[in-house]
Write a protein that holds these residues in place. Structure first.
Motif, short mmCIF file in Angstrom:
data_model
loop_
_atom_site.label_atom_id
_atom_site.label_comp_id
_atom_site.label_asym_id
_atom_site.label_seq_id
_atom_site.Cartn_x
_atom_site.Cartn_y
_atom_site.Cartn_z
N ASP A 224 0.34 1.33 12.25
CA ASP A 224 0.95 1.62 13.90
C ASP A 224 0.69 3.77 13.39
OD1 ASP A 224 1.01 -0.80 14.48
OD2 ASP A 224 2.23 -0.68 13.26
N LEU A 225 0.21 4.46 13.97
CA LEU A 225 0.05 5.93 13.93
C LEU A 225 0.54 7.16 15.44
CD1 LEU A 225 -3.35 6.23 12.14
CD2 LEU A 225 -1.12 5.96 11.11
N THR A 226 1.65 7.70 14.97
CA THR A 226 2.20 8.18 15.82
C THR A 226 2.39 9.79 15.74
OG1 THR A 226 4.24 7.88 15.52
CG2 THR A 226 3.62 5.80 17.02
N LEU A 227 1.73 10.24 16.55
CA LEU A 227 2.59 12.15 16.74
C LEU A 227 4.03 12.24 16.57
CD1 LEU A 227 -0.72 12.90 18.60
CD2 LEU A 227 -0.92 13.04 16.03
N PRO A 228 4.14 13.16 15.57
CA PRO A 228 5.34 13.26 16.05
C PRO A 228 5.78 14.73 17.22
CG PRO A 228 4.14 15.21 14.45
CD PRO A 228 3.18 14.46 15.00
N PRO A 229 7.06 14.64 17.80
CA PRO A 229 7.05 14.89 18.74
C PRO A 229 6.54 16.69 18.87
CG PRO A 229 9.13 14.27 17.72
CD PRO A 229 8.17 13.72 16.53
N THR B 218 1.35 -1.33 -0.11
CA THR B 218 0.11 0.14 -0.11
C THR B 218 1.07 1.53 0.06
OG1 THR B 218 0.21 0.27 2.72
CG2 THR B 218 -1.32 -1.33 1.47
N ILE B 219 0.74 2.54 -0.38
CA ILE B 219 1.03 4.09 0.33
C ILE B 219 1.14 4.01 1.27
CG2 ILE B 219 0.59 6.04 -0.62
CD1 ILE B 219 -1.44 5.85 -3.02
N PHE B 220 0.75 3.36 2.21
CA PHE B 220 1.00 3.34 3.51
C PHE B 220 2.16 2.81 4.62
CE2 PHE B 220 0.63 2.23 8.70
CZ PHE B 220 0.85 3.69 8.91
N GLU B 221 2.66 1.78 3.26
CA GLU B 221 3.96 0.64 3.29
C GLU B 221 5.22 0.76 2.59
OE1 GLU B 221 1.81 -3.63 4.10
OE2 GLU B 221 1.75 -3.27 2.47
N GLU B 222 4.54 1.40 1.94
CA GLU B 222 5.76 1.79 0.16
C GLU B 222 6.84 3.37 1.36
OE1 GLU B 222 4.02 3.11 -3.37
OE2 GLU B 222 4.11 0.97 -3.46
N ALA B 223 5.47 3.86 2.05
CA ALA B 223 6.33 5.53 2.41
C ALA B 223 7.10 4.67 4.31
CB ALA B 223 4.60 6.12 3.06
N GLY B 224 7.13 3.90 4.21
CA GLY B 224 7.32 2.95 6.10
C GLY B 224 6.50 3.22 6.52
N GLY B 225 5.29 3.27 6.65
CA GLY B 225 4.33 2.57 7.45
C GLY B 225 4.08 1.46 7.64
N THR B 226 4.03 0.92 8.95
CA THR B 226 4.13 -0.20 9.54
C THR B 226 1.71 -0.87 10.41
OG1 THR B 226 4.86 -0.12 11.20
CG2 THR B 226 5.80 -0.51 10.15
N TYR B 227 1.52 -2.13 9.94
CA TYR B 227 0.46 -2.21 10.16
C TYR B 227 0.37 -2.76 11.75
CZ TYR B 227 -1.69 -1.09 5.88
OH TYR B 227 -1.45 -0.22 5.42
N THR B 228 -0.45 -3.46 12.83
CA THR B 228 -0.50 -4.30 14.22
C THR B 228 -1.75 -5.40 13.76
OG1 THR B 228 1.08 -2.88 15.00
CG2 THR B 228 0.22 -4.72 16.11
#
Length: 124
Positions: free
Chosen positions: A23-28, A4-14
């Motif tokens: 797996d979404l996190t807010l920027p520091p 997916t586009i999310f995975e291509e951008a380095g995103g992961t799933y749980t």
């Protein structure tokens, strides 16, 4: 299997139950202290400008924005108290000669300035 586009951008799933959730996190975000005016502004945004509030929250800029509001409100408050006191003749001499009158006048000035700051910084 195609990424997916999310995975291509380095995103992961749980895996959560039967579903894969991203797996979404807010920027520091830098932690700067916020005071009463920033808390009032946050409440006002939550109640009356939800889109702006959630945009700031999810972009990781909410506390920075609120800290800026707090600094501006503090600066405005102190400047206006000084200006009102000078205009109304509330001086150090009055403080020395009649402390109770000085306290009464300063409390009155602070209350009026507090209303001005609330109207200008919080509820606009």
């Amino acid at each position: 299997m195609e990424k997916t586009i999310f995975e291509e951008a380095g995103g992961t799933y749980t895996m959560q139950g039967d579903y894969f959730l991203p797996d979404l996190t807010l920027p520091p975000e830098e932690k700067r202290p916020i005071g009463v005016w920033a808390q009032r502004r946050r409440w006002y945004l939550q109640q009356h400008h939800k889109i702006l509030y959630y945009n700031l929250l999810t972009s990781g800029k909410l506390y920075s924005y609120l800290a800026d509001v707090e600094e501006e409100a503090q600066s405005l408050f102190l400047r206006l108290v000084k200006e009102y006191a000078e205009r109304e003749g509330v001086t150090e001499q009055l403080k020395a000669e009649n402390p109770m009158e000085w306290v009464r006048m300063m409390n009155n000035i602070r209350e009026r300035v507090n209303e001005v700051v609330n109207a200008e910084m919080i509820f606009t």
